[in-house]
Design a protein around this motif. Structure first.
Motif, PDB file in Angstrom:
ATOM      1  N   UNK A   1      36.996  33.512  49.524  1.00 13.72           N
ATOM      2  CA  UNK A   1      36.911  34.974  49.640  1.00 13.72           C
ATOM      3  C   UNK A   1      38.141  35.608  48.974  1.00 13.72           C
ATOM      4  N   UNK A   2      37.886  36.595  48.095  1.00 15.99           N
ATOM      5  CA  UNK A   2      39.000  37.281  47.436  1.00 15.99           C
ATOM      6  C   UNK A   2      39.400  36.678  46.114  1.00 15.99           C
ATOM      7  N   UNK A   3      38.836  35.518  45.757  1.00 15.67           N
ATOM      8  CA  UNK A   3      39.133  34.930  44.446  1.00 15.67           C
ATOM      9  C   UNK A   3      38.627  35.862  43.336  1.00 15.67           C
ATOM     10  N   UNK A   4      39.397  35.929  42.243  1.00 14.03           N
ATOM     11  CA  UNK A   4      38.957  36.756  41.106  1.00 14.03           C
ATOM     12  C   UNK A   4      37.918  35.960  40.320  1.00 14.03           C
ATOM     13  N   UNK A   5      36.702  36.537  40.215  1.00 13.27           N
ATOM     14  CA  UNK A   5      35.617  35.819  39.525  1.00 13.27           C
ATOM     15  C   UNK A   5      35.334  36.399  38.131  1.00 13.27           C
ATOM     16  N   UNK A   6      35.928  37.561  37.836  1.00 12.93           N
ATOM     17  CA  UNK A   6      35.690  38.184  36.517  1.00 12.93           C
ATOM     18  C   UNK A   6      36.341  39.550  36.479  1.00 12.93           C
ATOM     19  N   UNK A   7      35.979  40.352  35.452  1.00 10.73           N
ATOM     20  CA  UNK A   7      36.534  41.712  35.373  1.00 10.73           C
ATOM     21  C   UNK A   7      35.412  42.724  35.113  1.00 10.73           C
TER      22      UNK A   7
ATOM     23  N   UNK B   1      39.968  43.478  38.276  1.00 10.12           N
ATOM     24  CA  UNK B   1      39.472  42.199  38.816  1.00 10.12           C
ATOM     25  C   UNK B   1      38.305  42.398  39.792  1.00 10.12           C
ATOM     26  N   UNK B   2      37.325  41.494  39.671  1.00  7.67           N
ATOM     27  CA  UNK B   2      36.207  41.472  40.620  1.00  7.67           C
ATOM     28  C   UNK B   2      36.475  40.312  41.579  1.00  7.67           C
ATOM     29  N   UNK B   3      36.432  40.636  42.883  1.00  8.97           N
ATOM     30  CA  UNK B   3      36.751  39.631  43.900  1.00  8.97           C
ATOM     31  C   UNK B   3      35.476  39.090  44.539  1.00  8.97           C
ATOM     32  N   UNK B   4      35.491  37.801  44.832  1.00  7.86           N
ATOM     33  CA  UNK B   4      34.368  37.199  45.556  1.00  7.86           C
ATOM     34  C   UNK B   4      34.336  37.830  46.945  1.00  7.86           C
ATOM     35  N   UNK B   5      33.185  38.424  47.317  1.00  8.82           N
ATOM     36  CA  UNK B   5      33.095  39.129  48.597  1.00  8.82           C
ATOM     37  C   UNK B   5      33.201  38.146  49.772  1.00  8.82           C
ATOM     38  N   UNK B   6      32.911  36.878  49.458  1.00  6.20           N
ATOM     39  CA  UNK B   6      33.052  35.848  50.472  1.00  6.20           C
ATOM     40  C   UNK B   6      33.143  34.477  49.799  1.00  6.20           C
ATOM     41  N   UNK B   7      33.498  33.464  50.580  1.00  5.66           N
ATOM     42  CA  UNK B   7      33.583  32.106  50.034  1.00  5.66           C
ATOM     43  C   UNK B   7      32.178  31.600  49.712  1.00  5.66           C
ATOM     44  N   UNK B   8      32.072  30.728  48.733  1.00  5.09           N
ATOM     45  CA  UNK B   8      30.768  30.161  48.437  1.00  5.09           C
ATOM     46  C   UNK B   8      30.744  29.413  47.126  1.00  5.09           C
ATOM     47  N   UNK B   9      29.506  29.076  46.721  1.00 10.26           N
ATOM     48  CA  UNK B   9      29.315  28.300  45.495  1.00 10.26           C
ATOM     49  C   UNK B   9      28.701  29.199  44.425  1.00 10.26           C
ATOM     50  N   UNK B  10      29.264  29.143  43.225  1.00  6.33           N
ATOM     51  CA  UNK B  10      28.726  29.928  42.111  1.00  6.33           C
ATOM     52  C   UNK B  10      27.419  29.266  41.665  1.00  6.33           C
ATOM     53  N   UNK B  11      26.294  30.016  41.818  1.00  2.00           N
ATOM     54  CA  UNK B  11      25.016  29.433  41.391  1.00  2.00           C
ATOM     55  C   UNK B  11      24.548  30.022  40.056  1.00  2.00           C
ATOM     56  N   UNK B  12      25.192  31.099  39.629  1.00  2.00           N
ATOM     57  CA  UNK B  12      24.904  31.616  38.286  1.00  2.00           C
ATOM     58  C   UNK B  12      26.149  32.285  37.723  1.00  2.00           C
TER      59      UNK B  12
END
Ligand SMILES: [Zn+2]
Length: 273
Positions: free
Chosen positions: A235-241, A181-192
């Motif tokens: 922050x910490x959400x799984x965004x992909x692998x 799992x790849x974790x979001x390094x911080x909270x935010x908005x996915x722009x791509x």
């Protein structure tokens, strides 16, 4: 002969030996003897000379055979050398071809890199950062995997600028990073976020998250992308692998941190690396 002499039969002797007198006969006999000795000496000398010549001739023939053998070996060596020279020339040509091919590939890669950067620049132009940055410290994007196989900065002898860090390898339990799992390094908005990509090109499947205040992070070469453009992540959400899509030679996460669209050394935010 003494008897003949005493009987005054010198004439007979003279007839026999062709001498006019016994004195002459004696002289002739002595001369004959001397001549014979001289001839014998000469013959001996000639025989010696002949023998010496035969020996010399044998030696010359032996030398000739040796020289012929040497010449043959030399000729073999020359042929061998010529063949090697030809092989080297051939290899030099192949090397020149490879060099050309390498230069062409390098130029193509640089062009593709430029295109990838242009795409990212366009994404940043089209997306204004969301508000102020309030995220605090970043977290490491692949839990348990700390191996960095390529750092930020110039690499490949100054031909390529690496705009992020590559996180790869196995964790302490020996598990490979692929599909982790790849974790979001911080909270935010996915722009791509894109699941479509060109094999062998750029970042493959990748995600950019805007954290506000011009701060953003990029996650490249993903095997799968789990988020979509416009999503808000914590922050910490799984965004992909983790994967190896795009211009990548093996599973790893290409991780970038950008300030106002410009990549910076992630070491600034992760001093421990
Ligand atoms: Zn990379």
């Amino acid at each position: 002969m003494r008897a003949m002499y005493l009987n005054d039969d010198a004439t007979t002797l003279g007839l026999v030996f062709g001498a006019d007198s016994y004195a002459d006969f004696l002289t002739r006999t002595e001369m004959l003897q001397r001549t014979s000795e001289h001839d014998k000496k000469m013959i001996d000398e000639m025989l010696d000379a002949k023998h010496a010549m035969e020996e010399a001739l044998a030696e010359i023939q032996e030398n000739k055979a040796q020289v012929e053998q040497d010449q043959s070996a030399l000729s073999d060596q020359k042929a061998n050398l010529n063949q090697k020279v030809q092989e080297v020339a051939k290899q030099e040509m192949q090397l020149a071809d490879l060099q050309k091919e390498f230069e062409a590939q390098k130029a193509q890669k640089l062009q593709e890199e430029k295109e990838a950067q242009a795409e990212i620049d366009r994404i940043y132009r089209e997306n204004e950062s969301i508000g102020d940055y309030v995220g605090g410290d970043f977290i490491w994007p692949v839990s348990g995997y700390r191996t960095i196989t390529s750092y930020y900065g110039w690499r490949f002898g100054g031909s390529d600028f690496h705009t992020g860090i590559d996180i790869a390898g196995r964790n302490s339990a020996g598990q490979a990073i692929f599909q982790k799992p790849i974790l979001a390094a911080n909270a935010g908005k996915v722009i791509y976020a894109s699941n479509s990509y060109t094999p062998g090109r750029g970042y493959g499947r990748y995600v950019i998250i805007d954290h506000g205040g011009g701060m953003s992070t990029l996650y490249g070469h993903q095997n799968q992308v789990y988020v979509s453009v416009g999503d808000y992540v914590e922050q910490g959400d799984v965004i992909g692998e983790v994967g190896t899509t795009g211009w990548s030679t093996g599973p790893h996460l290409h991780f970038e941190i950008r300030e106002n669209g410009k990549h910076v050394n992630p070491k600034k935010y992760f001093p421990g690396i």
